[in-house]
Design an enzyme around this catalytic site. Structure first.
Site, PDB file in Angstrom:
ATOM      1  CG  ASN A 132      40.923  40.109  44.764  1.00 18.48           C
ATOM      2  OD1 ASN A 132      40.039  40.928  44.510  1.00 18.48           O
ATOM      3  ND2 ASN A 132      41.231  39.742  45.994  1.00 18.48           N
ATOM      4  NE  ARG A 181      33.898  40.485  52.296  1.00 20.99           N
ATOM      5  CZ  ARG A 181      34.809  40.250  51.345  1.00 20.99           C
ATOM      6  NH1 ARG A 181      34.657  39.224  50.517  1.00 20.99           N
ATOM      7  NH2 ARG A 181      35.875  41.012  51.240  1.00 20.99           N
ATOM      8  CD  GLN A 222      35.962  34.572  55.445  1.00 20.89           C
ATOM      9  OE1 GLN A 222      35.228  34.291  54.541  1.00 20.89           O
ATOM     10  NE2 GLN A 222      37.055  35.266  55.257  1.00 20.89           N
ATOM     11  CG  HIS A 225      37.541  34.497  51.655  1.00 21.76           C
ATOM     12  ND1 HIS A 225      37.115  35.592  52.358  1.00 21.76           N
ATOM     13  CD2 HIS A 225      37.571  34.897  50.347  1.00 21.76           C
ATOM     14  CE1 HIS A 225      36.912  36.606  51.539  1.00 21.76           C
ATOM     15  NE2 HIS A 225      37.198  36.204  50.300  1.00 21.76           N
TER      16      HIS A 225
HETATM   17  P1  NDP Z   1      32.683  46.852  42.538  1.00 20.80           P
HETATM   18  O1  NDP Z   1      32.722  48.003  43.465  1.00 20.80           O
HETATM   19  O2  NDP Z   1      33.339  46.952  41.210  1.00 20.80           O
HETATM   20  O3  NDP Z   1      31.182  46.414  42.255  1.00 20.80           O
HETATM   21  C1  NDP Z   1      30.220  46.328  43.227  1.00 20.80           C
HETATM   22  C2  NDP Z   1      28.885  46.535  42.550  1.00 20.80           C
HETATM   23  O4  NDP Z   1      27.862  46.247  43.494  1.00 20.80           O
HETATM   24  C3  NDP Z   1      28.656  47.970  42.067  1.00 20.80           C
HETATM   25  O5  NDP Z   1      28.263  47.938  40.720  1.00 20.80           O
HETATM   26  C4  NDP Z   1      27.560  48.447  42.986  1.00 20.80           C
HETATM   27  O6  NDP Z   1      26.660  49.317  42.402  1.00 20.80           O
HETATM   28  C5  NDP Z   1      26.818  47.153  43.251  1.00 20.80           C
HETATM   29  N1  NDP Z   1      25.935  47.239  44.393  1.00 20.80           N
HETATM   30  C6  NDP Z   1      26.174  47.773  45.610  1.00 20.80           C
HETATM   31  N2  NDP Z   1      25.103  47.672  46.380  1.00 20.80           N
HETATM   32  C7  NDP Z   1      24.142  47.069  45.643  1.00 20.80           C
HETATM   33  C8  NDP Z   1      22.815  46.702  45.902  1.00 20.80           C
HETATM   34  N3  NDP Z   1      22.237  46.966  47.073  1.00 20.80           N
HETATM   35  N4  NDP Z   1      22.130  46.061  44.909  1.00 20.80           N
HETATM   36  C9  NDP Z   1      22.697  45.828  43.708  1.00 20.80           C
HETATM   37  N5  NDP Z   1      23.977  46.169  43.409  1.00 20.80           N
HETATM   38  C10 NDP Z   1      24.683  46.772  44.371  1.00 20.80           C
HETATM   39  O7  NDP Z   1      33.282  45.622  43.376  1.00 20.80           O
HETATM   40  P2  NDP Z   1      33.864  44.236  42.853  1.00 20.80           P
HETATM   41  O8  NDP Z   1      33.010  43.733  41.748  1.00 20.80           O
HETATM   42  O9  NDP Z   1      35.316  44.333  42.626  1.00 20.80           O
HETATM   43  O10 NDP Z   1      33.665  43.375  44.175  1.00 20.80           O
HETATM   44  C11 NDP Z   1      32.365  43.131  44.686  1.00 20.80           C
HETATM   45  C12 NDP Z   1      32.479  42.441  46.041  1.00 20.80           C
HETATM   46  O11 NDP Z   1      33.007  41.134  45.875  1.00 20.80           O
HETATM   47  C13 NDP Z   1      33.438  43.127  47.024  1.00 20.80           C
HETATM   48  O12 NDP Z   1      32.843  44.194  47.703  1.00 20.80           O
HETATM   49  C14 NDP Z   1      33.767  41.995  47.947  1.00 20.80           C
HETATM   50  O13 NDP Z   1      32.823  41.924  49.003  1.00 20.80           O
HETATM   51  C15 NDP Z   1      33.641  40.748  47.073  1.00 20.80           C
HETATM   52  N6  NDP Z   1      34.960  40.184  46.769  1.00 20.80           N
HETATM   53  C16 NDP Z   1      35.219  38.888  47.143  1.00 20.80           C
HETATM   54  C17 NDP Z   1      36.459  38.348  46.940  1.00 20.80           C
HETATM   55  C18 NDP Z   1      36.762  36.938  47.319  1.00 20.80           C
HETATM   56  O14 NDP Z   1      37.933  36.587  47.430  1.00 20.80           O
HETATM   57  N7  NDP Z   1      35.769  36.088  47.495  1.00 20.80           N
HETATM   58  C19 NDP Z   1      37.560  39.147  46.371  1.00 20.80           C
HETATM   59  C20 NDP Z   1      37.146  40.453  45.891  1.00 20.80           C
HETATM   60  C21 NDP Z   1      35.901  40.954  46.138  1.00 20.80           C
HETATM   61  P3  NDP Z   1      26.910  50.869  42.113  1.00 20.80           P
HETATM   62  O15 NDP Z   1      28.380  51.103  42.180  1.00 20.80           O
HETATM   63  O16 NDP Z   1      26.324  51.033  40.779  1.00 20.80           O
HETATM   64  O17 NDP Z   1      26.170  51.620  43.161  1.00 20.80           O
END
Ligand code: NDP
Length: 387
Positions: A147, A285, A314, A333
């Site tokens: 998603n 989140r 939630q 959400h």
């Molecule tokens: P990904 O794993 O593709 O991307 C997450 C990114 O966050 C990675 O590039 C990671 O960096 C980066 N990251 C982690 N920690 C840090 C930090 N401290 N500072 C800066 N960047 C950081 O996940 P998605 O993009 O698919 O999803 C992201 C989040 O969105 C999910 O974890 C979830 O909480 C939320 N989400 C919400 C939804 C909703 O319905 N509202 C649905 C789907 C997701 P790196 O890997 O380079 O270390």
């Protein structure tokens, strides 16, 4: 034989749908970057139908029962004596969606003697205490990418909604009014603004790509820098940290997972360094932003708007301040639970179960915790408590 306990949100208040607004959904078989959409051996549901609510059962019942497994589905997940707590005691697998999370606390994980697998039907496994899962040898998996684009579209919608003052203007129509000045006195063009994302993973990068045609200046921060070719293509400015980025931005969108490094990141201090009248969009989140600091900054005018779809806990209580703070565009959400997304994460949940029940390894990109440590996507994107 396994007992699978699935926690899903309630059916619509007027009953499970008998018909739908559209006759189908587009078939998506690959995501950007080439990862394949879930290819389970079969599915027992109609893509485009409501699968995430109790009666939809993620389309899992006949698959599991035909193989002799037990499926228990409930929405009753909180409070003493919930169905979830009662059924958890001997469950082998727990499935829940972030939209209606079954909070797997350390106490619940300790009480779940048989628990071996926690599946997030969606993305974001912070409702599972990852330290406890690691300690108890529970595998945690999610349906990576299912998603991400759904959320990216929602982020773009919310940015435009806030900047253009859409929701209050729509309310004027619902109220039978026509006062143009009321609508436009907080309405701007996005064109020319500086927009930054905290994290440029699957969602964050998709947001950047979708915003580039709006003639904005794009910024990002992430733990890992994007390839130079992508930075060049989208004309991105990289910043070492959120603190370094946000003073430059008119709009900030949060797209990082919730883990110890991001919890409480947007408090009074960081928000105080943003431009006066900036917009903050958080579909990642809730606890990445401090609840009361957001409320305060909207009331003081430091932020011109806040929107998102993520809350804590939630479901959010009726008196949660984000329901009544000024200039917000919150939804429940929902961004990752469109009917389109549900088809993908129902298929992905089935793919995970097919593999796990057959003793085959799960796709690495689906793994958050495995073998007593962060694994796969979890090892890349999360951190655990080292306190
Ligand atoms: P990904 O794993 O593709 O991307 C997450 C990114 O966050 C990675 O590039 C990671 O960096 C980066 N990251 C982690 N920690 C840090 C930090 N401290 N500072 C800066 N960047 C950081 O996940 P998605 O993009 O698919 O999803 C992201 C989040 O969105 C999910 O974890 C979830 O909480 C939320 N989400 C919400 C939804 C909703 O319905 N509202 C649905 C789907 C997701 P790196 O890997 O380079 O270390």
């Amino acid at each position: 034989m396994a007992k699978v306990l699935c926690v899903l949100y309630d059916d619509p208040t007027d009953g499970y749908p008998k018909s739908y607004a559209r006759d189908g959904i587009p078939v998506i078989d690959h995501y950007p970057g080439g990862q394949t959409a879930p290819p389970p051996e079969a599915v027992d549901f109609t893509p485009g139908h409501l699968l995430g609510s109790v009666s939809g059962e993620l389309g899992l019942r006949s698959f599991l029962e035909k193989a002799g497994h037990t499926l228990v589905v409930t929405s009753d997940k909180d409070g003493a004596g919930s169905v979830f707590d009662r059924e958890l005691v001997d469950a082998d697998v727990v499935i829940s969606q972030p939209f209606w999370p079954a909070y797997l606390t350390p106490e619940r994980i300790a009480a779940a003697r048989n628990l071996k697998l926690a599946v997030t039907a969606g993305i974001g496994s912070d409702h599972v205490d990852l330290d406890a899962a690691i300690a108890h040898g529970v595998t945690v998996a999610e349906v990576t990418y299912c998603n991400s684009i759904s959320v990216a579209e929602h982020v773009v919608m919310m940015i435009l909604g806030l900047v253009r003052n859409y929701l209050p203007s729509h309310q004027v129509v619902l109220d039978g009014g026509w006062n143009i000045a009321d609508c436009v006195s907080r309405s701007y063009d996005l064109e020319g603004m500086h927009v930054g994302t905290v994290a440029a993973g699957r969602i964050g990068l998709a947001v950047l790509r979708r915003l580039a045609p709006f003639d904005v200046t794009l910024h990002y921060t992430d733990r890992t820098r994007l390839p130079e070719s992508v930075e060049r293509e989208l004309n991105l400015t990289f910043h070492e940290s959120a603190a370094a980025m946000v003073p430059h931005c008119d709009v900030v969108t949060i797209n990082a997972p919730l883990h110890p490094q991001t919890e409480g990141l947007f408090g009074d201090e960081l928000i105080g360094t943003m431009k006066r009248g900036a917009y903050l969009i958080n579909t990642a989140r809730a606890r990445i932003a401090d609840r009361d600091a957001v409320d305060r900054s909207l009331r003081s005018g430091q932020l011109a708007g806040y929107a998102g779809d993520v809350w804590f806990p939630q479901p959010a209580p009726a008196d949660h301040p984000w329901r009544t703070m000024p200039h917000h565009g919150m939804t429940p959400h929902i961004s990752g639970s469109t009917l389109s997304a549900q088809a993908r994460y129902a298929a992905g949940t089935r793919e995970i179960l097919e593999s796990w029940l057959a003793g085959r390894p799960l796709r690495d990109e689906y793994l958050i915790v495995d073998g007593g440590r962060l694994a796969g996507t979890g090892a890349k994107s999360y951190s655990v408590n080292t306190r």
